[in-house]
Design an enzyme around this catalytic site. Structure first.
Site, PDB file in Angstrom:
ATOM      1  N   SER A  87       0.791  -1.230   0.000  1.00 50.24           N
ATOM      2  CA  SER A  87       0.000   0.000   0.000  1.00 50.24           C
ATOM      3  C   SER A  87       0.823   1.279   0.000  1.00 50.24           C
ATOM      4  O   SER A  87       0.268   2.356  -0.196  1.00 50.24           O
ATOM      5  CB  SER A  87      -0.962   0.014   1.192  1.00 50.24           C
ATOM      6  OG  SER A  87      -2.023  -0.894   0.974  1.00 50.24           O
ATOM      7  N   LYS A 104       0.366   3.340  -3.040  1.00 51.01           N
ATOM      8  CA  LYS A 104      -0.798   4.224  -3.200  1.00 51.01           C
ATOM      9  C   LYS A 104      -0.388   5.696  -3.240  1.00 51.01           C
ATOM     10  O   LYS A 104      -1.092   6.513  -3.840  1.00 51.01           O
ATOM     11  CB  LYS A 104      -1.798   3.973  -2.062  1.00 51.01           C
ATOM     12  CG  LYS A 104      -2.405   2.578  -2.099  1.00 51.01           C
ATOM     13  CD  LYS A 104      -3.223   2.281  -0.842  1.00 51.01           C
ATOM     14  CE  LYS A 104      -3.766   0.860  -0.856  1.00 51.01           C
ATOM     15  NZ  LYS A 104      -4.484   0.510   0.387  1.00 51.01           N
ATOM     16  N   TYR A 130      -4.214  -2.653  -9.897  1.00 55.13           N
ATOM     17  CA  TYR A 130      -4.007  -2.492  -8.458  1.00 55.13           C
ATOM     18  C   TYR A 130      -3.098  -3.579  -7.890  1.00 55.13           C
ATOM     19  O   TYR A 130      -2.156  -3.296  -7.136  1.00 55.13           O
ATOM     20  CB  TYR A 130      -5.360  -2.499  -7.747  1.00 55.13           C
ATOM     21  CG  TYR A 130      -5.234  -2.429  -6.240  1.00 55.13           C
ATOM     22  CD1 TYR A 130      -4.791  -1.267  -5.621  1.00 55.13           C
ATOM     23  CD2 TYR A 130      -5.532  -3.533  -5.445  1.00 55.13           C
ATOM     24  CE1 TYR A 130      -4.661  -1.199  -4.235  1.00 55.13           C
ATOM     25  CE2 TYR A 130      -5.409  -3.475  -4.072  1.00 55.13           C
ATOM     26  CZ  TYR A 130      -4.972  -2.312  -3.472  1.00 55.13           C
ATOM     27  OH  TYR A 130      -4.838  -2.248  -2.112  1.00 55.13           O
ATOM     28  N   TYR A 154      -4.399   3.869   8.034  1.00 55.31           N
ATOM     29  CA  TYR A 154      -5.739   3.283   8.201  1.00 55.31           C
ATOM     30  C   TYR A 154      -6.352   3.715   9.532  1.00 55.31           C
ATOM     31  O   TYR A 154      -6.300   4.884   9.883  1.00 55.31           O
ATOM     32  CB  TYR A 154      -5.677   1.760   8.065  1.00 55.31           C
ATOM     33  CG  TYR A 154      -4.892   1.312   6.859  1.00 55.31           C
ATOM     34  CD1 TYR A 154      -5.283   1.702   5.573  1.00 55.31           C
ATOM     35  CD2 TYR A 154      -3.749   0.524   6.987  1.00 55.31           C
ATOM     36  CE1 TYR A 154      -4.563   1.306   4.454  1.00 55.31           C
ATOM     37  CE2 TYR A 154      -3.026   0.121   5.876  1.00 55.31           C
ATOM     38  CZ  TYR A 154      -3.438   0.512   4.612  1.00 55.31           C
ATOM     39  OH  TYR A 154      -2.727   0.128   3.523  1.00 55.31           O
ATOM     40  N   VAL A 177       1.306  -3.587   4.000  1.00 60.12           N
ATOM     41  CA  VAL A 177       1.322  -4.853   4.733  1.00 60.12           C
ATOM     42  C   VAL A 177       2.562  -5.684   4.430  1.00 60.12           C
ATOM     43  O   VAL A 177       2.771  -6.730   5.045  1.00 60.12           O
ATOM     44  CB  VAL A 177       0.039  -5.682   4.478  1.00 60.12           C
ATOM     45  CG1 VAL A 177      -1.181  -4.952   4.995  1.00 60.12           C
ATOM     46  CG2 VAL A 177      -0.097  -6.061   3.014  1.00 60.12           C
TER      47      VAL A 177
END
Length: 313
Positions: free
Chosen positions: A64, A67, A191, A243, A261
């Protein structure tokens, strides 16, 4: 004056001695096999000086953290029109939650939760075959890092496609609301491959320099984004980059940061440093346990927190 080289070395030594290291991401088989004893840290200063320690040259799946780069690319394509399809608020829910999408008509809370990142991938796919969209993002990351050796880990990408059922559900659910505009399997392909980009701490810290330097690329005159856009991406990293633990990270570390992660975290001390840390073991929120602790130690010792009094650093 902080002896940064010694500090980075000392933090790596402290992390190596820790017995509690968290749990690797077992739901992606290649990540489940990563040795949790590894730890790397790299700090790139505004003047180009690099300080690194531990396993800072070992490539890992940035997951992530990608992103941040995908968001930068999407904003370059459609600008603020992106915010009609994805919000800018912390979610307060796990990164792969579907709960808010029903209540909020398929508009994800922010671009750093999985649903929001899928919308960003859908934007980046526009006008391209998936292979071309993936290649465009990889070239962008290589440009930011000044490193043509960065690759996509195809084994990780395949594993994500085979096990990413929640992401598949998120994409199809948003497609029902019209917020995924391509065939979901095409957007998902983009993705999954962006998450499988493999980088070392040094490469990742180098790639983050434009956010440290107000949108400029390294020590070159080239501009990646405007100073305003760099500031806004940093703001989103601070408020949404971890998050449902983003508030805790801001409380403990006080720097814009984005976790993955795979155990990596990219953190930015605006005007001072681009920092990458990697330790595969995750805490309950899916963020690197020792990576977060290491950044807390670094921010305390340097005074780099964005909440520190002016001049403290």
């Amino acid at each position: 004056m902080t002896d940064l080289a010694r500090l980075v070395s000392d933090i790596a030594a402290e992390m190596a001695a820790c017995s509690e290291r968290g749990t690797v991401a077992s739901y992606i088989p290649p990540l489940a096999r990563i040795d949790p004893r590894q730890f790397g840290l790299c700090v790139v200063l505004a003047d180009g000086t690099v300080h690194q320690a531990g396993d800072s040259e070992q490539p890992f799946s940035i997951q992530s953290v990608s992103k941040v780069f995908a968001l930068t690319q999407a904003l370059g394509k459609i600008g603020d029109a992106l915010w009609r399809r994805v919000g800018r608020e912390p979610s307060g829910t796990p990164f792969n939650s579907i709960v808010q999408l029903e209540r909020e008509q398929g508009i994800p809370r922010n671009p750093f939760i999985n649903a929001g990142a899928l919308v960003v991938a859908d934007v980046n796919l526009a006008g391209h075959a998936p292979k071309l969209a993936i290649g465009e993002l990889l070239r962008f990351v290589r440009y930011l890092a000044d490193d043509e050796t960065i690759v996509i880990d195809e084994a990780v990408a395949r594993a994500e496609q085979e096990t990413g059922f929640r992401n598949i559900a998120l994409a199809n659910y948003m497609r029902a609301f019209g917020n995924i505009r391509h065939a979901p399997e095409l957007t998902l392909g983009v993705y999954f491959h962006q998450c499988a980009i493999a980088m070392s701490c040094r490469q990742l810290a180098m790639a983050g320099r434009f956010l440290m330097q107000g949108g400029s690329h390294g020590r070159q005159a080239a501009r990646v984004v405007s100073p305003q856009r760099a500031r806004r991406i940093n703001a989103l990293m601070l408020t949404c980059g971890h998050y449902d633990a983003s508030g805790d990270f801001a409380f403990r570390v006080g720097l814009p940061g984005k976790s993955g992660v795979g155990g990596g975290i990219l953190a930015i001390a605006p005007g001072k440093a681009s920092i990458a840390v990697w330790s595969p073991g995750l805490n309950a929120n899916g963020n690197s346990m020792l990576g977060t602790l290491a950044l807390e130690r670094l921010a305390e010792a340097t005074g780099w927190s964005v909440f520190a009094p002016s001049g403290q650093a």
